[in-house]
Scaffold this motif. Sequence first.
Motif, PDB file in Angstrom:
ATOM      1  N   VAL A  54       0.864  -1.185   0.000  1.00 31.60           N
ATOM      2  CA  VAL A  54       0.000   0.000   0.000  1.00 31.60           C
ATOM      3  C   VAL A  54       0.897   1.230   0.000  1.00 31.60           C
ATOM      4  N   ARG A  55       0.951   1.908  -1.123  1.00 26.70           N
ATOM      5  CA  ARG A  55       1.841   3.053  -1.262  1.00 26.70           C
ATOM      6  C   ARG A  55       1.204   4.343  -0.756  1.00 26.70           C
ATOM      7  N   GLU A  56      -0.081   4.490  -0.868  1.00 26.13           N
ATOM      8  CA  GLU A  56      -0.758   5.723  -0.464  1.00 26.13           C
ATOM      9  C   GLU A  56      -1.100   5.649   1.020  1.00 26.13           C
ATOM     10  N   THR A  57      -0.068   5.588   1.849  1.00 26.59           N
ATOM     11  CA  THR A  57      -0.289   5.486   3.291  1.00 26.59           C
ATOM     12  C   THR A  57      -0.805   6.781   3.903  1.00 26.59           C
ATOM     13  N   TYR A  58      -0.699   7.885   3.169  1.00 28.58           N
ATOM     14  CA  TYR A  58      -1.194   9.154   3.708  1.00 28.58           C
ATOM     15  C   TYR A  58      -2.710   9.135   3.890  1.00 28.58           C
ATOM     16  N   ARG A  59      -3.379   8.217   3.205  1.00 27.50           N
ATOM     17  CA  ARG A  59      -4.833   8.142   3.334  1.00 27.50           C
ATOM     18  C   ARG A  59      -5.244   7.742   4.745  1.00 27.50           C
ATOM     19  N   TYR A  60      -4.389   6.992   5.441  1.00 28.66           N
ATOM     20  CA  TYR A  60      -4.701   6.637   6.817  1.00 28.66           C
ATOM     21  C   TYR A  60      -4.677   7.862   7.735  1.00 28.66           C
ATOM     22  N   LEU A  61      -3.820   8.819   7.417  1.00 30.21           N
ATOM     23  CA  LEU A  61      -3.717  10.022   8.251  1.00 30.21           C
ATOM     24  C   LEU A  61      -4.842  11.005   7.982  1.00 30.21           C
ATOM     25  N   THR A  62      -5.448  10.949   6.794  1.00 33.31           N
ATOM     26  CA  THR A  62      -6.587  11.828   6.531  1.00 33.31           C
ATOM     27  C   THR A  62      -7.782  11.472   7.400  1.00 33.31           C
ATOM     28  N   ASP A  63      -7.891  10.221   7.808  1.00 32.45           N
ATOM     29  CA  ASP A  63      -8.949   9.790   8.722  1.00 32.45           C
ATOM     30  C   ASP A  63      -8.275   9.273   9.991  1.00 32.45           C
ATOM     31  N   ILE A  64      -7.648  10.180  10.721  1.00 29.34           N
ATOM     32  CA  ILE A  64      -6.841   9.799  11.871  1.00 29.34           C
ATOM     33  C   ILE A  64      -7.694   9.224  12.997  1.00 29.34           C
ATOM     34  N   PHE A  65      -8.938   9.681  13.110  1.00 34.07           N
ATOM     35  CA  PHE A  65      -9.805   9.176  14.185  1.00 34.07           C
ATOM     36  C   PHE A  65     -10.080   7.689  13.991  1.00 34.07           C
ATOM     37  N   THR A  66     -10.477   7.286  12.785  1.00 31.80           N
ATOM     38  CA  THR A  66     -10.731   5.867  12.511  1.00 31.80           C
ATOM     39  C   THR A  66      -9.452   5.052  12.631  1.00 31.80           C
ATOM     40  N   THR A  67      -8.333   5.628  12.233  1.00 30.59           N
ATOM     41  CA  THR A  67      -7.058   4.926  12.359  1.00 30.59           C
ATOM     42  C   THR A  67      -6.732   4.627  13.814  1.00 30.59           C
ATOM     43  N   LEU A  68      -6.978   5.595  14.695  1.00 32.53           N
ATOM     44  CA  LEU A  68      -6.712   5.379  16.119  1.00 32.53           C
ATOM     45  C   LEU A  68      -7.679   4.350  16.709  1.00 32.53           C
ATOM     46  N   VAL A  69      -8.918   4.385  16.276  1.00 32.90           N
ATOM     47  CA  VAL A  69      -9.901   3.431  16.799  1.00 32.90           C
ATOM     48  C   VAL A  69      -9.558   2.011  16.357  1.00 32.90           C
ATOM     49  N   ASP A  70      -9.058   1.852  15.144  1.00 35.10           N
ATOM     50  CA  ASP A  70      -8.733   0.522  14.628  1.00 35.10           C
ATOM     51  C   ASP A  70      -7.441  -0.044  15.201  1.00 35.10           C
ATOM     52  N   LEU A  71      -6.631   0.780  15.866  1.00 41.24           N
ATOM     53  CA  LEU A  71      -5.386   0.271  16.436  1.00 41.24           C
ATOM     54  C   LEU A  71      -5.659  -0.693  17.579  1.00 41.24           C
ATOM     55  N   LYS A  72      -4.668  -1.517  17.867  1.00 38.42           N
ATOM     56  CA  LYS A  72      -4.788  -2.427  19.000  1.00 38.42           C
ATOM     57  C   LYS A  72      -4.727  -1.633  20.304  1.00 38.42           C
ATOM     58  N   TRP A  73      -5.192  -2.278  21.354  1.00 35.62           N
ATOM     59  CA  TRP A  73      -5.326  -1.586  22.625  1.00 35.62           C
ATOM     60  C   TRP A  73      -3.985  -1.080  23.152  1.00 35.62           C
ATOM     61  N   ARG A  74      -2.918  -1.845  23.004  1.00 34.53           N
ATOM     62  CA  ARG A  74      -1.627  -1.416  23.549  1.00 34.53           C
ATOM     63  C   ARG A  74      -1.113  -0.172  22.834  1.00 34.53           C
ATOM     64  N   PHE A  75      -1.312  -0.104  21.518  1.00 35.60           N
ATOM     65  CA  PHE A  75      -0.894   1.099  20.790  1.00 35.60           C
ATOM     66  C   PHE A  75      -1.814   2.279  21.109  1.00 35.60           C
ATOM     67  N   ASN A  76      -3.088   1.991  21.278  1.00 32.88           N
ATOM     68  CA  ASN A  76      -4.029   3.055  21.575  1.00 32.88           C
ATOM     69  C   ASN A  76      -3.735   3.687  22.935  1.00 32.88           C
ATOM     70  N   LEU A  77      -3.464   2.879  23.935  1.00 35.50           N
ATOM     71  CA  LEU A  77      -3.132   3.408  25.255  1.00 35.50           C
ATOM     72  C   LEU A  77      -1.807   4.163  25.244  1.00 35.50           C
ATOM     73  N   PHE A  78      -0.846   3.652  24.471  1.00 34.73           N
ATOM     74  CA  PHE A  78       0.439   4.333  24.368  1.00 34.73           C
ATOM     75  C   PHE A  78       0.279   5.724  23.747  1.00 34.73           C
ATOM     76  N   ILE A  79      -0.522   5.827  22.687  1.00 35.94           N
ATOM     77  CA  ILE A  79      -0.744   7.126  22.049  1.00 35.94           C
ATOM     78  C   ILE A  79      -1.527   8.049  22.982  1.00 35.94           C
ATOM     79  N   PHE A  80      -2.459   7.488  23.743  1.00 30.39           N
ATOM     80  CA  PHE A  80      -3.252   8.279  24.684  1.00 30.39           C
ATOM     81  C   PHE A  80      -2.351   8.949  25.729  1.00 30.39           C
TER      82      PHE A  80
END
Length: 416
Positions: A54-80
């Motif tokens: 997947v070359r167009e990885t910037y598309r994940y950053l355009t919808d950052i809220f959904t990207t954070l929700v889809d992350l695993k719990w350990r990454f989500n807590l770390f970012i929090f």
Amino acid sequence: MEQDVESPAIIKQPKLPKQAREYLPKQLAEMDRAKRIQRYVQKDGKCNVHHGNVRETYRYLTDIFTTLVDLKWRFNLFIFVLVYTVTWLFFGFMWWLIAYLRGDLDHLADNQWTPCVNNLNGFVSAFLFSIETETTIGYGYRVITDKCPEGILLLLIQSVLGSIVNAFMVGCMFVKISQPKKRAETLVFSTNAVISMRDGRLCLMFRVGDLRNSHIVEASIRAKLIKSKQTKEGEFIPLNQTDINVGYNTGDDRLFLVSPLIICHEIDQNSPFWEISQAHLAKDEIEIVVILEGMVEATGMTCQARSSYVSSEIKWGYRFTPVLTLEDGFYEVDYNSFHDIYETNTPACSAKELADMTSRTRLPLTWSLASKLSQQGLPESEQEGQETKTSLDNQAKSQQTERNGDIANVESESKV
């Protein structure tokens, strides 16, 4: 001289019964084939598809809220934790910088000096003041003065940005906690699907159930056949999806899932299983994906549960064991028998062959006589003569019956 030659020891293998010798290779071949089949959807509903290159990885950053929700719990807590820590450190540095540029740190012992923030004597105290400001704790020991316009401006900026960060991160955590994915864990599918006769027709069936007392609202069921195909033009379509009708026309796909239900697909001319027999099913590599959707009664959020059946999990000639019994004043569901099936008499031919045989047995008598005469090679004139003779005999019999009836009527009238 005679030499002693050691004869190789002959170990006789135990002779298995004939039934075991025939059944064991089939079972081993079936297990090996089941291992070789690659699933499109796992039994627990997870899709066995990975996205690569997947070359167009910037598309994940355009919808950052959904990207954070889809992350695993350990990454989500770390970012929090990371987001809050970075904002506190940044604004703590800004409060320290203001105090340093105004010279507040050089007049700590001067009571005549009015600092920007009272009792701010270093970076640690500036960091603590930043936490108090953003979290609106307000212990009262460190407080901003009215002689510092740049501090007032920074206070406004930190209050607004802190509210945005709180709304974003708390909202993200709330959405992730309230996701109805775990609700699908209590929606169960039968381990196997079965094919047997129902109301004189071959049907593909599987069972679904809900383990919770809170029901799924507006529940609906869908099924897809996953099978690679090749078109007439030679195009190869991998993992082609074909819809399986489970009652869309009659409304049977909308479920009232209070007790376990058997979902039935009638194998007719529009079914992808129309020409599949028991022998063909054992050799073919197919997968049936079933999808159960509905709204969670407690939260109103949409929930989806998935499962799949490969060809080795589709049992031909079986039915599901009943699980619902009537007790004293209520119905009881025995989930110990939810996955149990029992064997029943089912033709091994396909639904198309079964329909052809059924249509032959329902042919009219005149058509069958004419076809039988044509098969015997009788001339058409003889066939026509026999048909004419048969029709004349029938007419004579009807006239004789009418005469007998008239005579009987006359006799009855004379008696009266």
